[in-house]
Design an enzyme around this catalytic site. Sequence first.
Site, mmCIF file in Angstrom:
data_model
loop_
_atom_site.group_PDB
_atom_site.id
_atom_site.type_symbol
_atom_site.label_atom_id
_atom_site.label_comp_id
_atom_site.label_asym_id
_atom_site.label_seq_id
_atom_site.Cartn_x
_atom_site.Cartn_y
_atom_site.Cartn_z
ATOM 1 C CG ASP A 327 44.326 1.297 104.192
ATOM 2 O OD1 ASP A 327 43.785 1.801 104.940
ATOM 3 O OD2 ASP A 327 44.612 1.806 102.876
ATOM 4 C CB CYS A 380 41.471 7.376 105.285
ATOM 5 S SG CYS A 380 39.821 6.319 104.779
#
Length: 427
Positions: A327, A380
């Site tokens: 991530d 994101c």
Amino acid sequence: MKNLSLPGPRGLAFDCVSKTLDSGLDAQAILDSALSSNDLARRDRGFITEVLYGYLRMRIRLQHVLGCFLSRPEGLPAPVLQVLGIASYEILHMDVPAYASVDWGVDSVKRLTRGKLGGLANAVLRKVARLAEDGVDIEFFRRNLHNEMKALSAYYACPQWIVELWIDSYGRETAIQYLEAQICPPAAGFAIDTSNDAGQDAAAALLLEKEFIASDGEAFAFHSGVRPAALEGLPDKVLFRQSYAARVALSILEPSSWPTPVWDACSGRGGKSRYLMHNDIKPVLASDPHLGRLTALKNEFPSISAFRGSAINPPIAAGTVGTALLDVPCSGLGVLSRRPDTKFKRSFEDTESLVLLQSKILDNGWKTVRKGGFLAYITCTLNPAENHGQIANFLKKNKDARLKKEWTTSPDSQLKEFFYSALLEKI
């Protein structure tokens, strides 16, 4: 200008805005500190939160509105402009009587300038109040700015470079969806440990009530401001905040099929590792440059091997993990609704340096994966160079990599947050 404190909940909101913009610290951390150090009623806490985040989301629009009524806004002290901006936000975007916002703005400017600019504040805020009666639409900015990109930037309160990036990358229709989403409050996401009796009862009640936007049975997304009674009283070890969009980005890659051990290489506070453990995916290794972030995770799951480490230089031997979960650090353009201060901290140049960083993390993370293993990549952000482009370049360089799955949040998502994820197999 000497910094002066302003009284009341609005004064605390002003302090939070000033610290966020001046210090570069995370808005949520500043808000948490302010709320924890002051004895406030629940209503006041909600008001301060709405003013801080609402102002940050709409700041660029508010600056343009004030610029229509100020001959030289750049000549005013920053605290004065922030007070005028907060008062204008209340007038244009909150259910607050305009006179109350005008009075607070005028009194606060007087306090900050020892009475010198009270008349100016009164005149400007009264003009904003009159403007609010007609409404502020895109045509207002087109008439005043005479440039479509500048008008879109002003109306959607988003830096022009992001507006242009999204239109160039995704087309105008989709870009407008992203722009509209980032000025709205995001969905409130909660995850519940249903292995706990109280958590199981709460989840069952929520599923019956059907107030949620989305749910997978253990996690729920609600419209901003909604907190069902079923969640009240649940302890922290049973209930925790988690972006539902982020959870989907992980679950869509079907972690139950991943070879283990799984190395959560950029674990942060451990939300992804927690998800894996709750779904009986183990063993899990979790690392982050800041060991303090992992404290709660280690307490909750002693079986997780949590340690300080950087994904840039993996503290993992080559070919020893079944799945590397990356991530990665990114520009955060997909979560501007939740982190609106990002709009004032990022530049296009930042995205270019992040692409290089992500590439290095990918290359080094890939080395830790054994043959037949997986690499999961998540961001994101809404920037093809950090998402599809990054993975496409990686596949070109690594002939032993095969793309198994690639996904991104739909532009019309009610969650108002946008993630990208991809799963690669080492063949």
